[in-house]
Design an enzyme around this catalytic site. Sequence first.
Site, PDB file in Angstrom:
ATOM      1  N   HIS A  95      14.735 -22.124 -16.480  1.00 27.95           N
ATOM      2  CA  HIS A  95      15.900 -22.623 -17.213  1.00 27.95           C
ATOM      3  C   HIS A  95      16.969 -23.063 -16.214  1.00 27.95           C
ATOM      4  O   HIS A  95      17.115 -22.479 -15.137  1.00 27.95           O
ATOM      5  CB  HIS A  95      16.450 -21.532 -18.135  1.00 27.95           C
ATOM      6  N   GLU A 172      15.669 -30.304 -20.842  1.00 25.59           N
ATOM      7  CA  GLU A 172      17.061 -29.967 -21.113  1.00 25.59           C
ATOM      8  C   GLU A 172      17.957 -30.632 -20.074  1.00 25.59           C
ATOM      9  O   GLU A 172      18.096 -30.127 -18.957  1.00 25.59           O
ATOM     10  CB  GLU A 172      17.273 -28.454 -21.048  1.00 25.59           C
TER      11      GLU A 172
END
Length: 257
Positions: A95, A172
């Site tokens: 992430h 993302e």
Amino acid sequence: MRRKIVAGNWKMNGSKDLSEKLVGYVRGEAGSLDNGVEVVIIPPALYVGDVLAQARGAVSVGVQNVGQWQSGAYTGEISPEMAKDAGCHYVLVGHSERRQLFGETDELVAEKVSLVIASGLTAIVCVGETLAERDSGEAESVVADQVRKGLVAVEQAEDAGKAWKRIVVAYEPVWAIGTGKTATAEDAQAMHASIRSVLKDMGAPAEEISLLYGGSVKADNAAALFSEPDIDGGLIGGASLVAEDFVSICRYVPAST
């Protein structure tokens, strides 16, 4: 046929009360979702047990991070095997917050991915560019590099066909996470198509791998994003902490045809 997935990443938020009420609500609504979407909740590790108790098999559960070791003197870390033993099915890897705040490199992501798939769990591997990289025209090359380096262990696995089945990629854009900004549906689709092309070049069964979009996804933009052909669902941040909003987003995933 690719899996349709909507995963809620709670980040460093949550409580026993939230686990009971939110997951209970989502579980109750999951039965009325007729679009075939798999709903995943990814809470802080301390609340995995509470979420699992409420999920009761109707909602899948994951962890936000694992260490690059299976066991040993690594205080504060958890391993993929521990996550599996607890009842999880998914692990977030790479992430942007882990990359930016904790210095995780593509090479470290690759190590973690290797352990995750070896444990039998599915890795949701996050990739994405910064605003500066997008503005300079480097977005696709940056993301392609992250995909190639982060998934090199899968590409080189002895049984790569089996290993690829345990990979989900989440795009993302860093500039859209928690900012209220989001990529247009067209921009997101272009990047997802690029990622799928990179996966194909790596020898992956690219048309079978689920690609998720994350970055300020809300009920009012989910339909447009999920209608794009290469976007198979979403990795949801803030909106996953509001039960009604999260379920609304899940409903916007088109049914598989």
